[in-house]
Design an enzyme around this catalytic site. Structure first.
Site, PDB file in Angstrom:
ATOM      1  N   CYS A 193       0.813  -1.223   0.000  1.00 24.37           N
ATOM      2  CA  CYS A 193       0.000   0.000   0.000  1.00 24.37           C
ATOM      3  C   CYS A 193       0.844   1.270   0.000  1.00 24.37           C
ATOM      4  O   CYS A 193       0.585   2.203  -0.751  1.00 24.37           O
ATOM      5  CB  CYS A 193      -0.942   0.003   1.208  1.00 24.37           C
ATOM      6  SG  CYS A 193      -0.159  -0.442   2.764  1.00 24.37           S
ATOM      7  N   HIS A 216      -3.061   6.490   4.305  1.00 21.10           N
ATOM      8  CA  HIS A 216      -1.665   6.735   4.673  1.00 21.10           C
ATOM      9  C   HIS A 216      -1.232   8.128   4.222  1.00 21.10           C
ATOM     10  O   HIS A 216      -1.608   8.582   3.138  1.00 21.10           O
ATOM     11  CB  HIS A 216      -0.730   5.748   3.957  1.00 21.10           C
ATOM     12  CG  HIS A 216      -0.891   4.318   4.373  1.00 21.10           C
ATOM     13  ND1 HIS A 216      -1.533   3.925   5.521  1.00 21.10           N
ATOM     14  CD2 HIS A 216      -0.448   3.175   3.777  1.00 21.10           C
ATOM     15  CE1 HIS A 216      -1.492   2.599   5.616  1.00 21.10           C
ATOM     16  NE2 HIS A 216      -0.852   2.121   4.573  1.00 21.10           N
TER      17      HIS A 216
END
EC number: 1.2.1.11
Lengths: 352, 352
Positions: free
Chosen positions: A129, A253
């Site tokens: 990710c 994130h």
């Protein structure tokens, strides 16, 4: 028109739920969907496009007749079952780290290196990710200016460690506010011995430690970024270093990316323009109106948000960026389904 | 033995409360303490060493007879009142940014550049919280290997924006967990127009924006670090760049610091040893036992915690560090009181 039988391996997790959603919303003509999981989950029912689908046990035979596998059930499951699926003619897009660094497995972010999809032998790997959103932001810079070095510090959400870690984080948060003891049994990483609270804290450990002091997450960011950018962007000497930190945020994130370009004459306006036309990127960079990427705003979106673009005035060709994306969508489920869409569009759903 | 009348300017804030505590625990022979605040707080009572002290209004005359002023009531208050205090013979240690960049005002971290204390003209400035913990970590590296470049990404706690910001952050956290709307009226910075929730989010803005896209907090880290390290460590060409991010943590800042040394032969063991003997530093770096600095562990401590020390294998002489310290103690109240202790010990409490 060809239609496809799609299997989802690991449909009940944080990523699995979103794989179902993204597949429902995709352009792929799905004739039928198979949900595969461990024996424990077999027999339960989930809904796909308003129809009930009974979860089956993930055995080699369960892949008979499947065209596309979307896998997110853990590395060991992928390692064991995906070769069986390929043997049966299925093309597998794997969201785990099991095959990412295999030389003959394409590691693909469709906005960055879609041409790699043509070279698959049945398995295509979805990068980590934190790697995905960074290379989306780096791609237009690599293309126009070349990349010399990338130094990244991540601010990674709890959901990156899975649904149970996310639940634990919320429980810890409430305990802290109630002045109760926080319980920690999962984070920073299930596979390690000690566990610490993430709520109202920072944990500079994601995944286990390597011998050189880097965590495996940092290792992934370094080596996956090189595999993607070196091969495909012709930056054969690209240097990458990373510090990965888990932060008390549920989803999306953040990344503070310092990038040194090969072209030392690139201005901040050049970088701004390049990023502004980058595929999959939405620029959020207007300091006078306090516009910059934030996790709460990125949640649920497929794009990578880039802002806080600044020149390092003491190092020509070097720039600071702030990059945010939903780790469960672009960082996982959407990138996986997007790869499947590209395979379908390019008539690449067959094992050579 | 000389004893000292100490005035605290701004005793009711997040830092002020800790200034009182740190002064109570200090080695300074305090004969009496004066608490000075705005007219609105005058008349209220606080406790110092178990005695009640009535808060007085901060006027120029209130500094008559005061030897040492510890100031943390905001930049404009310091600008207006500290010259008045100096006129009356007091030595002022200022925790605001009002005088930090004045060429004749020493900007001091006692572990880094204590010799600057000898050159004061009545005012000594305490650096910004995020600067202090970084230069404590950089000092032993500068001394032994020289510094070429520092690239820092911060993970800064809510309390750095003051007690009211901290309260707002806790209220937001509970609202989020209750699935209620989060109210934002203070963060990211009181002085700016828009306000965003910090709880379960990341805000890449601390203080207002400069014209070049950097925030004023980033500007402070860059220029304060240079003032401290360039003058005193002989690193006259030290380059610094910073990205400052507010994170949903109440107390203690984290910093991901990438440092390029002048000595390209320094090994990770050399850096480890240098940091291990650094003043004010506690090494927390044992990956095999998952030991690394965490904000929850640093809270209430005076030290700067350093860990995650790693060599950048592709860039000789470059290292990644993770630095954590209590932003209200070493980043503010303790550094201020520590300066006062050093002044007292060196008989420097007089205005030249």
């Amino acid at each position: 028109m060809r239609t496809y039988t799609v299997a989802i391996l690991g449909a009940t997790g944080a990523v699995g739920t979103r794989l179902m959603e993204q597949l429902e919303q995709s352009t792929i003509p799905v004739s039928s969907v198979k949900l595969l999981a461990s024996k424990g989950s077999a027999g339960k029912t989930l809904t796909f496009k308003e129809e009930d689908v009974v979860i089956e046990e993930a055995t080699p035979e369960a892949f008979d007749g499947v065209d596309i596998v979307l896998a997110s059930a853990g590395g060991s499951v992928s390692k064991r079952l995906l070769p069986e699926a390929v043997k049966r003619g299925a093309v597998c897009i794997d969201n785990t780290s099991a095959f990412r660094m295999e030389p003959d497995v394409p590691l693909v972010v469709p906005e960055v290196n879609p041409e790699q999809l043509r070279h698959h032998h049945g398995i295509i790997a979805n990068p980590n990710c934190s790697t995905i959103q960074m290379v989306v932001a780096l791609k237009p810079l690599a293309e126009r200016f070349g990349l010399n070095q990338v130094i990244v510090s991540t601010y990674q959400a709890a959901s990156g460690a899975g649904q149970s870690a996310l639940n634990e984080f919320f429980e810890q948060s409430q305990a802290y506010l109630d002045n109760r003891r926080m319980e920690a049994n999962i984070l920073p990483t299930k596979g390690d011995k000690k566990h610490y609270p993430l709520a109202f804290n920072l944990l500079p450990q994601i995944d286990v430690f390597e011998d050189d002091g880097y965590t495996h997450e940092e290792w992934k960011m370094i080596h996956e970024t090189k595999k993607i950018m070196r091969n495909d962007m012709n930056d054969s000497k690209l240097k990458v270093t990373a510090t990965c930190v888990r932060v008390p945020v549920p989803i999306s994130h953040g990344e503070s990316v310092y990038v040194e370009l090969n072209n030392k004459n690139a201005t901040v306006a050049d970088v701004f323009n390049a990023l502004g036309t980058g595929e999959g990127i939405i620029l959020e960079d207007d300091p006078s109106h306090q516009v910059y990427p934030q996790p709460l705003n990125a949640e649920g979106k497929r794009d990578t948000f880039v802002g806080r673009i600044r020149a390092d005035k003491e190092n020509p060709g070097a720039f600071n960026l702030w990059v945010v994306s939903d780790n469960l969508l672009k960082g996982a489920a959407w990138n996986t389904v997007e790869i499947a869409e590209r395979l379908v569009a390019g008539d690449l759903v067959h094992v050579k």
